[in-house]
Scaffold this motif. Structure first.
Motif, PDB file in Angstrom:
ATOM      1  N   ASN A 105      -1.736  13.277  49.728  1.00  0.00           N
ATOM      2  CA  ASN A 105      -1.598  14.464  50.568  1.00  0.00           C
ATOM      3  C   ASN A 105      -2.640  14.390  51.682  1.00  0.00           C
ATOM      4  O   ASN A 105      -3.846  14.361  51.427  1.00  0.00           O
ATOM      5  CB  ASN A 105      -1.812  15.727  49.732  1.00  0.00           C
ATOM      6  N   GLN A 151      -1.415  13.000  42.165  1.00  0.00           N
ATOM      7  CA  GLN A 151      -1.666  13.558  43.492  1.00  0.00           C
ATOM      8  C   GLN A 151      -3.059  13.141  43.969  1.00  0.00           C
ATOM      9  O   GLN A 151      -4.046  13.301  43.242  1.00  0.00           O
ATOM     10  CB  GLN A 151      -1.560  15.086  43.462  1.00  0.00           C
ATOM     11  N   GLY A 197       0.886   5.100  40.364  1.00  0.00           N
ATOM     12  CA  GLY A 197       0.539   6.261  39.556  1.00  0.00           C
ATOM     13  C   GLY A 197       0.146   5.863  38.152  1.00  0.00           C
ATOM     14  O   GLY A 197      -0.292   4.740  37.889  1.00  0.00           O
ATOM     15  N   ASP A 242       3.633  10.740  38.131  1.00  0.00           N
ATOM     16  CA  ASP A 242       3.088  10.658  39.477  1.00  0.00           C
ATOM     17  C   ASP A 242       1.718  11.342  39.491  1.00  0.00           C
ATOM     18  O   ASP A 242       1.451  12.257  38.706  1.00  0.00           O
ATOM     19  CB  ASP A 242       4.008  11.354  40.480  1.00  0.00           C
ATOM     20  N   GLN A 272       2.839  13.857  53.350  1.00  0.00           N
ATOM     21  CA  GLN A 272       2.508  13.038  52.194  1.00  0.00           C
ATOM     22  C   GLN A 272       2.901  11.586  52.434  1.00  0.00           C
ATOM     23  O   GLN A 272       3.841  11.290  53.163  1.00  0.00           O
ATOM     24  CB  GLN A 272       3.234  13.549  50.938  1.00  0.00           C
ATOM     25  N   ILE A 273       2.151  10.696  51.782  1.00  0.00           N
ATOM     26  CA  ILE A 273       2.469   9.276  51.772  1.00  0.00           C
ATOM     27  C   ILE A 273       2.621   8.865  50.307  1.00  0.00           C
ATOM     28  O   ILE A 273       1.729   9.117  49.495  1.00  0.00           O
ATOM     29  CB  ILE A 273       1.374   8.449  52.459  1.00  0.00           C
ATOM     30  N   ARG A 274       3.750   8.256  49.974  1.00  0.00           N
ATOM     31  CA  ARG A 274       4.021   7.861  48.584  1.00  0.00           C
ATOM     32  C   ARG A 274       3.718   6.380  48.397  1.00  0.00           C
ATOM     33  O   ARG A 274       4.248   5.527  49.096  1.00  0.00           O
ATOM     34  CB  ARG A 274       5.480   8.158  48.222  1.00  0.00           C
ATOM     35  N   LEU A 275       2.849   6.086  47.438  1.00  0.00           N
ATOM     36  CA  LEU A 275       2.512   4.710  47.092  1.00  0.00           C
ATOM     37  C   LEU A 275       3.264   4.355  45.817  1.00  0.00           C
ATOM     38  O   LEU A 275       2.918   4.797  44.721  1.00  0.00           O
ATOM     39  CB  LEU A 275       1.003   4.557  46.886  1.00  0.00           C
ATOM     40  N   ARG A 276       4.309   3.569  45.955  1.00  0.00           N
ATOM     41  CA  ARG A 276       5.173   3.245  44.837  1.00  0.00           C
ATOM     42  C   ARG A 276       4.436   2.441  43.763  1.00  0.00           C
ATOM     43  O   ARG A 276       3.734   1.476  44.058  1.00  0.00           O
ATOM     44  CB  ARG A 276       6.373   2.428  45.318  1.00  0.00           C
ATOM     45  N   ASP A 293       4.193   7.051  40.703  1.00  0.00           N
ATOM     46  CA  ASP A 293       3.745   6.843  42.070  1.00  0.00           C
ATOM     47  C   ASP A 293       2.470   7.636  42.332  1.00  0.00           C
ATOM     48  O   ASP A 293       2.201   8.643  41.671  1.00  0.00           O
ATOM     49  CB  ASP A 293       4.822   7.281  43.070  1.00  0.00           C
ATOM     50  N   ALA A 294       1.699   7.183  43.290  1.00  0.00           N
ATOM     51  CA  ALA A 294       0.562   7.948  43.794  1.00  0.00           C
ATOM     52  C   ALA A 294       1.003   8.635  45.087  1.00  0.00           C
ATOM     53  O   ALA A 294       1.480   7.976  46.007  1.00  0.00           O
ATOM     54  CB  ALA A 294      -0.633   7.038  44.053  1.00  0.00           C
ATOM     55  N   ILE A 295       0.887   9.948  45.123  1.00  0.00           N
ATOM     56  CA  ILE A 295       1.311  10.730  46.280  1.00  0.00           C
ATOM     57  C   ILE A 295       0.057  11.209  47.013  1.00  0.00           C
ATOM     58  O   ILE A 295      -0.722  11.997  46.484  1.00  0.00           O
ATOM     59  CB  ILE A 295       2.182  11.919  45.850  1.00  0.00           C
TER      60      ILE A 295
END
Length: 315
Positions: free
Chosen positions: A205, A144, A190, A142, A183-187, A201-203
């Protein structure tokens, strides 16, 4: 050709099921890709140990291997061997290998059970069930990312463009009411997996920063509202911006500069429901140009109607 599975697991040929399981647990924990992300040799040892366990854990395949009917890859040990209808050609770690579609019992404990037990069912090196239990490559890391939005964007929701680690740009949808620090998680956006598994994933912040009009104070929002001298003295209705619309705000007569008017429910959405408040601080603004009549009036007031504007500050 694969090594002898007993040798891979470090157990004797007469080892019990419990001893085989214990040996595999030790090796899986030692060589799991999630704890050896940059070690290709560890990945190979992990896959080798899992394949060895898969064979020895299957009572039918283990018996066939012990009798010399199949090799460590699950292939028939000699050409023309009979009784192998249950096997079909598949992909393995050492070129072509075979996977078994039969055998085993309902009580068998497969590699997925053990890995879930060791790692709590988490991590990228999980397992997939198919014709046989087989390893799935560890997922990528992942990453950030940081993103700033202002108070109005947080209240209304918006869309922001960010640069992703895979080298492309993408739009992040910011839902209305997002809190500072959430946070928003982009599945799948990453880093890619070094072993061919799913990407990480891209998290994102999110930080809520001050707006040029609004200052965030927790769930509340503060606004400095300029008013004229006569609006402060006489009172009246003035136009006032809020997070979602312009409204008519009533300024009470005789309002001093710095007076705070609280507008209930006009702030940011709260995490547990409802909204904070909008705190409007009145700021008295004099005319841009000097006014002789105003100055004359103030001199008269100063002489005839003096008053202390700072009684709480002492002498």
């Amino acid at each position: 050709m694969a090594r002898d599975p007993y040798e891979v697991l470090g157990v004797q040929k007469a080892a019990s099921e419990a001893e085989i399981k214990k040996a595999y647990r030790r090796l899986a924990k030692q060589y799991h890709p999630d704890t050896n992300k940059d070690d290709k040799r560890a990945q190979e040892r992990f896959t080798e140990a899992t394949n060895a366990y898969d064979l020895l854990n299957d009572k039918t395949k283990r018996a066939q291997y012990d009798r010399g009917e199949i090799d460590a890859d699950g292939n028939p040990a000699f050409a023309g061997a009979a009784g192998f209808e249950g096997f079909s050609r598949g992909a393995g770690t050492r070129g072509a290998r075979w996977s078994y579609r039969g055998g085993g019992t309902a009580e068998d404990i497969n590699a997925e059970d053990i890995l879930n037990d060791i790692f709590g069912g988490l991590g990228g090196g999980g397992f997939a069930s198919g014709a046989r239990t087989r390893t799935r490559a560890a997922r990528g890391e992942d990453v950030q990312l940081s993103l700033q939005i202002d108070a109005i964007e947080a209240a209304r929701g918006t869309s922001k463009r960010v640069r992703l680690p895979v080298g492309k740009e993408g739009d992040v949808k910011i839902p209305a009411g997002l809190q500072n620090g959430q946070q928003i998680r982009l599945r799948g956006q990453g880093k890619p997996s070094p072993y061919g598994g799913q990407p990480g994933d891209a998290i994102v912040n999110v930080t809520v920063v001050p707006h040029h009009l609004f200052k965030v104070e927790g769930d509340d929002v503060r606004l400095d509202l300029p008013v004229t001298l006569y609006e402060a003295v006489l009172g009246g209705r003035v136009r006032c911006p809020t997070l979602d619309a312009q409204i008519e705000l009533t300024v009470p007569p005789g309002s001093s500069g710095g007076r705070v008017l609280r507008l209930k429910g006009r702030g940011l959405p709260k995490a547990k429901g409802g909204h904070g408040d909008l705190l409007v601080s009145l700021r008295i603004v004099l005319p841009a140009d000097r006014d002789p009549e105003l100055e004359a009036l103030m001199k008269k007031w100063q002489a005839e109607r003096p008053y202390d504007a700072r009684p709480k500050l002492g002498s």
